[in-house]
Design an enzyme around this catalytic site. Structure first.
Site, mmCIF file in Angstrom:
data_model
loop_
_atom_site.group_PDB
_atom_site.id
_atom_site.type_symbol
_atom_site.label_atom_id
_atom_site.label_comp_id
_atom_site.label_asym_id
_atom_site.label_seq_id
_atom_site.Cartn_x
_atom_site.Cartn_y
_atom_site.Cartn_z
ATOM 1 C CG HIS A 27 -0.494 -4.787 -2.020
ATOM 2 N ND1 HIS A 27 0.834 -4.957 -2.338
ATOM 3 C CD2 HIS A 27 -0.928 -5.980 -1.583
ATOM 4 C CE1 HIS A 27 1.203 -6.205 -2.086
ATOM 5 N NE2 HIS A 27 0.131 -6.849 -1.624
ATOM 6 C CG ASP A 29 -1.622 -9.973 -2.673
ATOM 7 O OD1 ASP A 29 -0.506 -10.082 -3.200
ATOM 8 O OD2 ASP A 29 -1.791 -9.492 -1.540
ATOM 9 C CD GLU A 132 2.999 -8.335 -0.456
ATOM 10 O OE1 GLU A 132 2.530 -7.951 0.623
ATOM 11 O OE2 GLU A 132 2.366 -9.039 -1.259
ATOM 12 C CG HIS A 159 5.786 -10.938 2.452
ATOM 13 N ND1 HIS A 159 5.303 -12.135 2.913
ATOM 14 C CD2 HIS A 159 4.702 -10.160 2.216
ATOM 15 C CE1 HIS A 159 3.974 -12.098 2.940
ATOM 16 N NE2 HIS A 159 3.579 -10.905 2.526
ATOM 17 C CG HIS A 200 4.946 -6.780 4.363
ATOM 18 N ND1 HIS A 200 4.418 -7.765 5.184
ATOM 19 C CD2 HIS A 200 4.084 -6.650 3.328
ATOM 20 C CE1 HIS A 200 3.293 -8.220 4.651
ATOM 21 N NE2 HIS A 200 3.060 -7.554 3.536
ATOM 22 C CG HIS A 221 -0.128 -3.620 1.544
ATOM 23 N ND1 HIS A 221 1.132 -3.549 1.003
ATOM 24 C CD2 HIS A 221 -0.251 -4.903 1.987
ATOM 25 C CE1 HIS A 221 1.739 -4.718 1.105
ATOM 26 N NE2 HIS A 221 0.926 -5.556 1.711
ATOM 27 C CG ASP A 329 -3.300 -7.034 1.345
ATOM 28 O OD1 ASP A 329 -2.941 -7.591 0.283
ATOM 29 O OD2 ASP A 329 -2.908 -7.406 2.466
#
Length: 400
Positions: A27, A29, A132, A159, A200, A221, A329
């Site tokens: 993961h 971003d 995500e 999420h 999540h 993650h 992350d």
């Protein structure tokens, strides 16, 4: 031998190990950071150049970190809803394709396990995509299939907020896990060969997904709840189910998920961000000015590579070495552990684990082998289900 010399030897050993067994990170971003910072203008954030002033990620630091494959998160915030969430996800996917096209000597699109191996053999970073949050499909199985066609190979079921068909870890439970439509989403992901990502989601959603899935799951993650009692982390009873399922839990580096002392500090920092007109997840330069000012007046608890290693030690004990991985992350968090400040830091984590007696074989599974295997297993299940027709069920039919 001095402690410094021993540390240098471990770091050299870690770099050599990563040359043979590069990191598959679950993961990152970067796509969202590029959206927020420069509106996808890659001339303004050329990741072939040093971007450490703005980003956790650039191509040279990925190489220095020993990264061989990256799941790029095509994240959109969970307060995006309906068609807005879908179109923003498509823009994120378009950005990943643009990155691969712009840097063909460094990146290669990967749509499966064989592509990951091929990219590695040709000296490229295999670039995969993960959506995500199920808000990206707007409760539409046809949209789910479209994302798969465009290259998305995992979807995190939620999420930070609940969906009509699944409970999030950080929202008040409503469904009690997965609804009937949520179970249908999992079945359709199995049919496609898309990994079911349980980061999540609430613990009950985790358990429901493990009950209904035919394929191994992924935690892209998430860390250990037994080590740091945060709802984003994985309870031991779920970790203990992974050997039977075949799935992989990828430890994350976000301080509030790995260091108990960081939970309350981060909650206060989030309140401060919102009081200053920023979303708590905002990592734009203006937002980071606010974060750094708060940190200066409220010194934050410091996590380290050793903190992450504590989680991995426990996750290996609970799930087994065949069922753990790494999902940092980066570029999705304002703060990172000492020694893991950006994507060049993975050797520091591997050196820490070597110092704790982890073998090369076990570390090779952690960094590369387990992630490739879980995707290959999901592809196998999809082949077994190839005669099943695409589902045309709707949430109104199943949950209405």
């Amino acid at each position: 031998m001095s402690a410094d010399a021993a540390g240098a030897d471990l770091l050299a050993e870690a770099r050599a190990l990563l040359a043979a067994h590069p990191v598959v990170d679950g993961h990152n971003d970067l796509p969202w950071a590029l959206r927020e910072q420069v509106g996808y203008d890659l001339d303004r954030r050329d990741i072939a150049a040093d971007q450490r002033a703005h980003l956790h990620t650039d191509l040279d630091r990925l190489r220095a970190g020993g990264v061989g494959a990256q799941f790029w998160s095509v994240f959109v915030r969970s307060d995006y809803a309906g068609d807005h969430a879908v179109s923003a996800t498509l823009e994120q996917i378009d950005l990943v394709h643009a990155l691969v096209a712009r840097y063909p000597d460094r990146l290669r699109l990967a749509l499966g396990a064989d592509d990951m191996e091929s990219a590695r053999a040709h000296g490229r970073i295999a670039s995969l995509m993960g959506a995500e949050g199920g808000h990206s499909i707007n409760s539409s199985l046809a949209t789910l299939r479209a994302l798969y066609t465009l290259g998305v190979r995992y979807m995190t079921l939620t999420h930070n907020d609940n969906l009509p068909w699944a409970d999030s870890a950080t929202d008040k439970p409503v469904a009690g896990g997965l609804t009937r439509f949520g179970e249908e989403v999992v079945h359709e992901m199995n049919r496609l060969g898309m990994l079911v990502d349980l980061s999540h989601v609430s613990a009950d959603t985790m358990r429901d997904a493990l009950r209904v899935t035919r394929a191994p799951v992924l935690f892209s993650h998430s860390s250990s709840r037994a080590v740091c009692d945060h709802p984003r982390n994985i309870p031991d009873d779920v970790l203990e189910q992974l050997p039977g399922n075949g799935g992989v839990a990828m430890v994350t580096f976000v301080p509030k998920f790995i260091l108990p002392e960081a939970i309350e500090w981060t909650r206060a920092a989030d309140v401060n961000m919102e009081a200053n007109g920023f979303h708590a997840l905002d990592t734009t330069p203006d937002a980071m000015v606010v974060q750094r000012a708060f940190e200066a007046s409220h010194p934050r608890p410091r996590a380290s590579a050793a903190t992450v290693a504590d989680h991995l030690d426990h996750m290996r004990e609970a799930a087994g070495v065949d069922h753990i991985g790494i999902g940092g992350d980066f570029d999705g968090t304002a703060f990172t552990p000492d020694g893991l400040e950006d994507v060049s830091g993975y050797p520091n984590l591997i050196a820490e684990l070597l110092g704790r007696g982890w073998s090369e074989a076990d570390l090779g599974k952690l960094t590369w082998g387990n992630a490739v295997r879980v995707l290959r297993d999901a592809e196998r299940v999809a082949r077994e289900l190839r005669d099943r027709r695409p589902s045309i069920a709707t949430i109104q039919q199943l949950d209405g």
